[in-house]
Design an enzyme around this catalytic site. Structure first.
Site, PDB file in Angstrom:
ATOM      1  N   GLY A 133       0.838  -1.198   0.000  1.00 46.61           N
ATOM      2  CA  GLY A 133       0.000   0.000   0.000  1.00 46.61           C
ATOM      3  C   GLY A 133       0.862   1.233   0.000  1.00 46.61           C
ATOM      4  CB  CYS A 152      -7.770  24.534  18.664  1.00 46.05           C
ATOM      5  SG  CYS A 152      -8.460  25.965  17.824  1.00 46.05           S
TER       6      CYS A 152
END
Length: 443
Positions: free
Chosen positions: A292, A361
């Site tokens: 992959g 954040c």
């Protein structure tokens, strides 16, 4: 500067991928933007297939779609003659939507739900990779209800610990994945599978980890898998016709990484099986691998727009971009490292050192630490982060309610949008607001 695949610098000092100027891509599709080098993906697919044709008579290369999947990627894999490794109902649905032949899929997962199993049976998934005896009996019962038989591989853990990050090492004894060979557990699971009427055991599967640079772990794993196959044959008379050795080959993320070419992995596995099977009196099984990362990682570039540049004298300079951990969680998750460049100023000297941070954040929203960039980098410039094709789009999130970026395939001077940028409305499409919570409703 190290370029991957078709990436290059044009006369304007801009980064190009697939013959397309990334400045033009940013203008048309916005940022953050995932750019996939189609030619490099195809080259990597062919490296596996062509190497097998040289080294082994009966094989299958199954792309591990968890690394990066959309309908265009599934279609590309089909064109290149690959099968697909899928791990969820969502990946099955995407694969089917692409028109991929479902008999060429392998369905993985350590805790498949009955709903996913039902879907997989309905669409005709080729192999279930069974991760536990509980799943074995669930498959038996569900197949019996439908009057059919499903073909399976047993996923086992060979006790091989690859030299990789602990979160992506999966072949050792202590793992959530697979049935241990140690203690005879895998042998007993094989016996149980052979007793069932609606499950057809075809062979065994293992996966020893990811981002692997040393082939010795693969060699050892092959021997242990063949030992298991021989033990099962001696005990039950069953001869495994398929052997899957998983994926996990490493790629180059930063200078100092020394990845093994796919050709060497194929030669290693082929030689180990061709030598080890006859020694145990076993016929050569179909050899399956599931790459992959090594197919798509280096083909991906993530493009950002530079925003705030904050210099703390004597400490560091922070360069903030318009993405971050929402489109690339890997640095926060397991300290993944990358290289970058100011894509519209490749001709400038890279003498300024910065720490690249995102706009999420979290103080841990750091993409790259203390890396060199163009000395004249400024807000509005484009920052390219390389080798982001694997697990970045796949693991993207809606944290802070930022939409998922777009994905483009580039090749031969052409750019094709394969995943649209998510809109705010699309992101909130599944939200429901009960009448009692609407503005003005009585409390």
């Amino acid at each position: 500067m190290h370029f991957y695949g078709t990436a290059a610098q044009n006369a304007l000092g801009h980064l190009t991928v697939g013959g397309v100027d990334v400045v033009d891509l940013a203008r048309e599709y916005g940022t953050p933007l995932y750019i996939m080098d189609e030619a490099l993906i195809r080259r990597n697919c062919r490296a596996y297939v062509e190497s097998f044709r040289q080294h082994y008579p009966n094989f299958d290369v199954a792309y591990a779609s968890k690394a990066f999947l959309c309908t265009a990627m599934a279609a590309l894999a089909e064109q290149e003659g690959l099968s697909l490794d899928v791990v969820s109902g969502g990946e099955i649905a995407t694969t089917r939507q692409a028109g991929f032949p479902m008999e060429r899929t392998y369905f993985h997962g350590n805790n498949k739900s009955p709903e996913e199993i039902r879907l997989a049976m309905e669409v005709g998934v080729g192999r279930f990779v069974v991760d536990s005896t509980r799943e074995l009996h669930l498959l038996e019962n569900m197949a019996a209800e439908r009057g059919r038989t499903v073909r399976i591989l047993l996923r086992v853990t060979p006790g091989v610990e690859a030299h990789t990050h602990e979160y992506i090492s999966t072949g050792q004894l202590d793992s959530k994945f697979g049935i241990p060979i140690a203690g005879g557990l895998a042998l007993e699971a094989a016996r149980e599978a052979l007793r069932l009427s609606h499950v057809e055991l075809t062979g065994f599967h293992c996966h020893i980890g990811s981002q692997i640079f040393d082939l010795e772990g693969y060699r050892i794993a092959v021997q242990r898998m063949l030992d298991l196959a021989a033990a099962v044959r001696a005990e039950t008379g069953f001869t495994a016709s398929e052997l899957s050795m998983g994926g996990g080959l490493g790629v180059r993320y930063v200078e100092g990484d020394r990845p093994v070419p796919p050709e060497e992995l194929v030669a290693c596995l082929s030689a180990a099986v061709r030598g080890g099977a006859p020694e145990r009196g076993l016929p050569l099984p179909k050899l399956i691998i599931e790459p992959g990362r090594s197919i798509v990682a280096e083909a991906g570039t993530t493009l950002y727009t530079v925003g705030t540049i904050k210099e703390i004298p004597g400490v560091r300079t922070y360069l903030a971009v318009d993405g971050g951990m929402g489109d690339n969680i890997r640095p926060a998750l397991y300290h993944a490292e990358y290289e970058c460049a100011v894509a519209n100023k490749l001709g400038s000297e890279r003498t300024r050192r910065v720490t690249v941070v995102g706009r999420y954040c979290e103080s841990g929203d750091v993409l790259l630490t203390d890396v060199p960039v163009a000395a004249d980098v400024a807000p509005g410039d484009l920052l390219a982060v390389f080798a982001t094709g694997a697990y970045n789009y796949s693991m993207a999130s809606h944290y802070n309610r930022f939409p998922t970026p777009a994905v483009v395939f580039v090749s031969d001077g052409r750019a094709d949008l394969v995943v649209r940028r998510e809109s705010f409305a699309e992101m909130a499409a599944n939200d429901l607001l009960p009448e009692r919570l609407r503005a003005g409703a009585p409390r």
